[in-house]
Design an enzyme around this catalytic site. Structure first.
Site, PDB file in Angstrom:
ATOM      1  CG  ASP A 202     112.037 153.142  93.535  1.00 10.20           C
ATOM      2  OD1 ASP A 202     112.561 153.778  94.479  1.00 10.20           O
ATOM      3  OD2 ASP A 202     111.200 153.657  92.767  1.00 10.20           O
ATOM      4  N   GLY A 228     117.989 149.463  94.896  1.00  7.78           N
ATOM      5  CA  GLY A 228     119.282 150.083  94.595  1.00  7.78           C
ATOM      6  C   GLY A 228     119.113 151.560  94.336  1.00  7.78           C
ATOM      7  CG  ASP A 229     121.479 155.730  94.885  1.00  8.16           C
ATOM      8  OD1 ASP A 229     120.965 156.337  93.925  1.00  8.16           O
ATOM      9  OD2 ASP A 229     122.146 156.279  95.763  1.00  8.16           O
ATOM     10  CG  PHE A 230     118.115 156.436  89.949  1.00  4.88           C
ATOM     11  CD1 PHE A 230     118.547 157.634  90.457  1.00  4.88           C
ATOM     12  CD2 PHE A 230     116.741 156.233  89.767  1.00  4.88           C
ATOM     13  CE1 PHE A 230     117.641 158.636  90.808  1.00  4.88           C
ATOM     14  CE2 PHE A 230     115.820 157.220  90.119  1.00  4.88           C
ATOM     15  CZ  PHE A 230     116.276 158.427  90.652  1.00  4.88           C
ATOM     16  CG  HIS A 249     109.017 165.523  86.669  1.00  2.00           C
ATOM     17  ND1 HIS A 249     107.674 165.490  86.377  1.00  2.00           N
ATOM     18  CD2 HIS A 249     109.163 164.684  87.715  1.00  2.00           C
ATOM     19  CE1 HIS A 249     107.056 164.677  87.209  1.00  2.00           C
ATOM     20  NE2 HIS A 249     107.935 164.179  88.032  1.00  2.00           N
TER      21      HIS A 249
HETATM   22  C1  SAM Z   1     107.578 160.249  91.228  1.00  2.00           C
HETATM   23  S1  SAM Z   1     108.024 158.640  91.733  1.00  2.00           S
HETATM   24  C2  SAM Z   1     107.670 157.706  90.270  1.00  2.00           C
HETATM   25  C3  SAM Z   1     107.352 156.272  90.529  1.00  2.00           C
HETATM   26  C4  SAM Z   1     106.996 155.456  89.275  1.00  2.00           C
HETATM   27  N1  SAM Z   1     107.987 155.580  88.231  1.00  2.00           N
HETATM   28  C5  SAM Z   1     105.645 155.860  88.732  1.00  2.00           C
HETATM   29  O1  SAM Z   1     105.576 156.823  87.978  1.00  2.00           O
HETATM   30  O2  SAM Z   1     104.647 155.239  89.102  1.00  2.00           O
HETATM   31  C6  SAM Z   1     109.803 158.752  91.669  1.00  2.00           C
HETATM   32  C7  SAM Z   1     110.491 157.453  92.064  1.00  2.00           C
HETATM   33  O3  SAM Z   1     111.917 157.634  92.017  1.00  2.00           O
HETATM   34  C8  SAM Z   1     112.469 156.859  93.054  1.00  2.00           C
HETATM   35  N2  SAM Z   1     113.830 157.300  93.377  1.00  2.00           N
HETATM   36  C9  SAM Z   1     114.191 158.494  93.921  1.00  2.00           C
HETATM   37  N3  SAM Z   1     115.519 158.532  94.109  1.00  2.00           N
HETATM   38  C10 SAM Z   1     116.013 157.334  93.683  1.00  2.00           C
HETATM   39  C11 SAM Z   1     117.329 156.779  93.615  1.00  2.00           C
HETATM   40  N4  SAM Z   1     118.393 157.484  94.025  1.00  2.00           N
HETATM   41  N5  SAM Z   1     117.472 155.530  93.100  1.00  2.00           N
HETATM   42  C12 SAM Z   1     116.381 154.822  92.681  1.00  2.00           C
HETATM   43  N6  SAM Z   1     115.108 155.303  92.705  1.00  2.00           N
HETATM   44  C13 SAM Z   1     114.925 156.548  93.209  1.00  2.00           C
HETATM   45  C14 SAM Z   1     111.508 157.094  94.193  1.00  2.00           C
HETATM   46  O4  SAM Z   1     111.662 156.168  95.245  1.00  2.00           O
HETATM   47  C15 SAM Z   1     110.166 157.022  93.487  1.00  2.00           C
HETATM   48  O5  SAM Z   1     109.650 155.730  93.483  1.00  2.00           O
END
Ligand code: SAM
Length: 353
Positions: A202, A228-230, A249
């Site tokens: 994340d 990291g950044d996806f 979503h």
């Molecule tokens: C709605 S939360 C879901 C968290 C987890 N998967 C759960 O359902 O318990 C969305 C996640 O996407 C992560 N996220 C958003 N942009 C991101 C990016 N560019 N790279 C990595 N993670 C990212 C956020 O930090 C967040 O933790």
């Protein structure tokens, strides 16, 4: 002569109940002040509850009385309240507590107040108001970021209970949780699969909170945490399976496709992809996917998807939709690599970011 509207008093009453925001805000107060926790041992007068929670008793009475009218708490004697089935999940020790679920934070509420603008323009209310996306804004707002993550993850105990039995985890000994947040979901998966190890991936400022959650769940030794950044190509490669729970979503198609292509690039040809979120269904029936779709319009800029839309999104990223399993909470949308579909070395560069 104008036709007079049909008068259905029941409908007017129902609509009034649906449209008011008094109940959600009053529930929020009960959560912020841990009111339900004060009633665990039985009914108590409001003065005692107020003393224990730091509230102004006559004012707390007004809020609790209003909620009792909707079945959240019951007023047994004047000024004495008890828990009800609707109040129980507001307890912090409830196994499926929803106490953190609806934080109603000011930036969120302000964005919701601009929903009309979003529906006029098709643009995301939050982005218009703050000039950036929700997750970018969160990077500089640690308090709100933490509350948001906790709200997103507060449903995980319930989702784990329903989704984990619906997935065949056999053959998965290494798992990457892409956008795994603070780790409550992957911790639950690891606890139920003792031979499995995982990497939680994340954004760095989010992932840094995961070690404490994983340690508390007793799985820290089986879960590496990577920041990291996806969108940047940093997703750990070569795992047996890639999990993405409530990620896609949040993003419009071209961004969701970029994430999937990055995941596809990290996958082996035989890796599995497990997407866990709502699948939007047709018709008038209650569907959390329909309401999450509007939430995305207010806050995140993405949208929920039908099975066909997932299949199209997957195909654009070199993935085939293998199965969709509905559960009482979210669905499991499983993908598999389309053989030879990786664009060598250019998946990230080629993705429409
Ligand atoms: C709605 S939360 C879901 C968290 C987890 N998967 C759960 O359902 O318990 C969305 C996640 O996407 C992560 N996220 C958003 N942009 C991101 C990016 N560019 N790279 C990595 N993670 C990212 C956020 O930090 C967040 O933790």
């Amino acid at each position: 002569m104008p036709v007079r509207p049909r008068v259905d008093i029941q409908a007017v009453t129902e609509l009034t109940e649906l449209a008011d925001y008094i109940v959600p805000f009053a529930i929020r107060v009960m959560c912020d002040m841990s009111v339900a926790d004060q009633l665990v041992d039985g009914p108590r007068p409001v003065e005692e509850i107020a003393a224990a929670t730091g509230a102004h008793a006559p004012t707390l009475l007004r809020a609790m009385r209003a909620l009792a009218g909707r079945g959240v708490f019951t007023e047994l004697d004047p000024g004495t309240f008890a828990l009800t089935p609707l109040a129980e999940p507001l307890r912090s020790d409830h196994p499926f507590s929803v106490r953190e679920c609806f934080p109603l934070m000011p930036p969120d509420v302000t964005s919701w107040a601009r929903l009309t603008g979003a529906i006029r323009t098709g643009r995301t209310a939050f982005d218009d108001l703050y000039g950036m996306g929700y997750y970018d804004w969160c990077a500089d707002h640690p308090y709100e970021c933490d509350r948001f993550e906790r709200s997103a993850e507060s449903v995980n105990p319930l989702v784990l209970r329903t989704v984990v039995p619906a997935v065949d985890w056999s053959g998965i000994t290494t798992l990457v949780d892409v956008g795994g947040g603070h780790g409550t979901f992957v911790a639950g998966v690891l606890r139920r699969n003792p031979a499995m190890s995982a990497i939680l991936f994340d954004l760095p400022h989010v992932a840094e909170r995961a070690p404490a959650v994983l340690a508390e769940a007793g799985v820290a030794d089986r879960c590496e945490v990577r920041g990291g950044d996806f969108f940047s190509g940093a997703i750990p490669p070569g795992a047996d399976a890639y999990l993405m729970k409530t990620i896609l979503h949040d993003w419009p198609d071209e961004r969701a496709s970029a994430i999937l292509r990055a995941v596809r690039a990290a996958m082996r040809e035989d890796s599995r992809l497990l997407v866990i979120e709502s699948v939007r269904t047709p018709g008038d029936g209650w569907d959390v996917g329909k309401v999450m779709d509007v939430k995305a319009l207010a806050l995140f800029g993405g949208h929920t998807r039908t099975e066909e839309e997932f299949a199209g999104l997957f195909a654009g990223a070199g993935l085939r939709l293998a199965s969709v399993t509905l559960t009482p909470t979210m669905s499991v949308i499983e993908g598999a690599a389309i053989e030879g579909s990786v664009i060598e070395g250019s998946v990230i560069e080629g993705a429409a970011l």
